[in-house]
Structures are given as C-alpha cells and as structure tokens.
Design a protein around this motif. Structure first.
Motif, short mmCIF file in Angstrom:
data_model
loop_
_atom_site.label_atom_id
_atom_site.label_comp_id
_atom_site.label_asym_id
_atom_site.label_seq_id
_atom_site.Cartn_x
_atom_site.Cartn_y
_atom_site.Cartn_z
N PRO A 102 0.83 -1.21 0.00
CA PRO A 102 0.00 0.00 0.00
C PRO A 102 0.86 1.26 0.00
O PRO A 102 1.87 1.34 0.69
CB PRO A 102 -0.79 -0.12 1.31
N THR A 103 0.47 2.24 -0.79
CA THR A 103 1.13 3.54 -0.79
C THR A 103 0.06 4.62 -0.72
O THR A 103 -1.13 4.35 -0.87
CB THR A 103 1.97 3.76 -2.06
N CYS A 104 0.52 5.86 -0.52
CA CYS A 104 -0.42 7.00 -0.46
C CYS A 104 -0.65 7.61 -1.84
O CYS A 104 -1.18 8.72 -1.95
CB CYS A 104 0.12 8.06 0.50
N TYR A 105 -0.27 6.87 -2.88
CA TYR A 105 -0.39 7.42 -4.24
C TYR A 105 -0.96 6.39 -5.23
O TYR A 105 -0.81 6.55 -6.43
CB TYR A 105 0.97 7.90 -4.73
N ASP A 106 -1.60 5.33 -4.71
CA ASP A 106 -2.08 4.29 -5.62
C ASP A 106 -3.57 4.38 -5.91
O ASP A 106 -4.14 3.48 -6.53
CB ASP A 106 -1.74 2.90 -5.06
N ARG A 107 -4.22 5.45 -5.42
CA ARG A 107 -5.65 5.68 -5.68
C ARG A 107 -6.53 4.56 -5.14
O ARG A 107 -7.57 4.25 -5.70
CB ARG A 107 -5.91 5.89 -7.18
N LYS A 108 -6.08 3.98 -4.04
CA LYS A 108 -6.86 2.94 -3.34
C LYS A 108 -6.82 3.22 -1.85
O LYS A 108 -5.85 3.79 -1.34
CB LYS A 108 -6.27 1.56 -3.60
N GLN A 109 -7.86 2.81 -1.13
CA GLN A 109 -7.82 2.86 0.33
C GLN A 109 -7.27 1.53 0.82
O GLN A 109 -7.94 0.50 0.73
CB GLN A 109 -9.20 3.13 0.92
N GLY A 121 -8.89 6.99 4.22
CA GLY A 121 -9.63 7.20 2.99
C GLY A 121 -8.73 6.85 1.83
O GLY A 121 -7.67 6.24 2.01
N ILE A 122 -9.13 7.22 0.62
CA ILE A 122 -8.30 6.92 -0.54
C ILE A 122 -7.09 7.85 -0.54
O ILE A 122 -7.22 9.06 -0.74
CB ILE A 122 -9.11 7.08 -1.84
N ASP A 123 -5.92 7.28 -0.24
CA ASP A 123 -4.65 8.02 -0.23
C ASP A 123 -4.66 9.21 0.74
O ASP A 123 -4.03 10.24 0.47
CB ASP A 123 -4.29 8.50 -1.64
N CYS A 124 -5.36 9.08 1.85
CA CYS A 124 -5.40 10.18 2.82
C CYS A 124 -5.60 9.64 4.23
O CYS A 124 -6.10 8.54 4.43
CB CYS A 124 -6.52 11.17 2.48
#
Length: 256
Positions: free
Chosen positions: A38-45, A51-54
């Motif tokens: 998981p990363t904060c830039y993959d447009r997935k939660q 939330g999604i990337d947040c």
C-alpha cells in the motif's frame, strides 16, 4: 525404442520441478506487480489509510478530518498614500498542525459606491498556526478611494500534516511613537528554537479604541538564528486616523 522405467521417473520428476518453478514464479510476478505494498499514491484505500490516499499514515488529510478552509475574520484596504493601499486579510487556521501549500487567493477592492476598482490574485502557503495574515502591498486605486476589500480562496485547499519542528517565535517590547506625524512601531522578535529561519514575513496591525484595524504594515526578517532576538521596525507616512489602542504583530515563516 522403449524408455526404461528409471528414465520415465526422471522425466516425470523433471516435469514436476518445472511446474513447481512456473507456479512459484507466477505467484511472485502476481504479488510483485499486481499486489504492491500500500502507498499513499495508488488511488486505493489500503494499509492504514482512513480514505483513498489520505489520513492515517498518509501526509494528506481526508476531507472528513479537517475544515475545508481558514476562517476569514476581516479583510480591508489601508491607504498609505494617495491612491496607494495595502490589502490585508486576517484569518484563523482551524486545522492547526496542518499546512495548505500554494493556494490561490483573490482580493477584490471596491470604492464607497460599491464599484469595483480592481483585483489582486496571488498564492499563499497556509501556515500550521492559528492566526495569520495575508498582506498585499501597493495596490493602486488611482484617483478613486478604496473603501472595501473582499477576500476569498479560489481553489480547494489540500491540507497536509506539518511534521517539522513547530516554530516558536515570540514578539515583545512593542512601542508606538510619533502617531500624530509619521507613526512608527518598534518591537523585538525572538526565535525560541535552535533552528535558523530565513525570509520571515512579519505584519503589524494597529487597532483603534473600538477594536477595528486602522493601519497595517509589513517587514521582512532575512535571517533569524536559533535563540536570536532581532529588532523590528514598522513605519507609516501619514498619521493614524484614530488613537491607537493595540498593536498586533504576526510573524509568518515560509513553509517548505
């Protein structure tokens, strides 16, 4: 020619090993390329995100975790010479500990008949502190007198956690002189951290007895070493229109 039993067993074993290697390789490729960490830039939660990337481990805040924008307390033009004005918006950041980087804003300036004189557009980084000022210098109103200023942010703000050491700047020894001729405010700014800060914008706002802002000025501190105390000077070419009751001095660090 018939193949011996031993040869058949060797071929079967080799085939089995090849199949196992193929399966293991396929699993590795799948998880390596299609199931990344998981990363904060993959447009997935995923991961610890809220939330999604947040939120969570991501630096960007989710919309549900912050207020959308600072609270505007007031915005005004301050005439410093005929046809020349400083524009100031005084705001409160409800998301202390978060910054909004490079946000576009707009001042609209009107005369006393509510006729638009002009606009000023620029960008600002919202600091991770409660109170801050946005200062626009030398707005020309020409032959007309600026009476009102309206301020707004013109794009959504992306709030980001401020993870650096929080700046601790203290202002003291505020003195006002020559109010009936060419007013001057002097003060001192102290850096209470060990960090060295540069290009600090400092705004002084002068209030009348009714608590209304009646004058504003800005100065820059080029260099403020850790533990240092630096003098500040603010000047105006014309007398204040009313007796001064309070001076507020607001430093704002550039946020990288």
């Amino acid at each position: 020619m018939s193949i011996s039993w031993a040869k058949k067993r060797q071929l079967a074993y080799g085939t089995l090993v090849s199949v196992v290697i193929l399966i293991v390789g396929s699993v590795y490729v799948y998880f390596g390329f299609f199931n990344e960490d998981p990363t904060c830039y993959d447009r997935k939660q995923n991961g610890a995100e809220h939330g999604i990337d947040c939120g969570g481990t991501c630096s960007i805040a989710c919309n549900t975790e912050v207020n959308p924008e600072p609270v505007l307390l007031w915005a005004r033009p301050f005439e410093v010479a005929k046809g020349v004005n400083n524009l100031v918006a005084y705001l409160q950041n409800p998301n202390v500990g978060y910054v909004g980087r490079s946000v576009e804003y707009l001042f609209r300036v009107y005369d006393k008949e509510n006729v638009l004189i002009g606009t000023r557009i620029s960008r600002v980084t919202i600091p991770p502190v409660k109170n801050f000022a946005i200062f626009e210098q030398s707005f020309s109103s020409g032959e007309r007198k600026a009476a009102k200023a309206f301020f707004e942010f013109t794009e959504p703000i992306v709030w980001e956690k401020f993870t650096s050491l929080k700046p601790e700047l203290a202002v003291g020894n505020i003195v006002t002189t020559s109010v009936s001729t060419s007013p001057q405010v002097t003060a001192e700014i102290e850096n209470k951290t060990i960090n060295r800060y540069r290009n600090i914008e400092v705004v002084a706002v002068v209030y009348d007895s009714a608590g209304n802002a009646m004058a504003a000025s800005k100065t820059m501190v080029d260099d403020l070493p850790g533990g240092a105390v630096i003098p500040l000077i603010f000047t105006w070419p014309e007398p204040f229109t009313s007796p001064e009751s309070k001076v507020e001095i607001i430093p704002k660090l550039p946020i990288k």
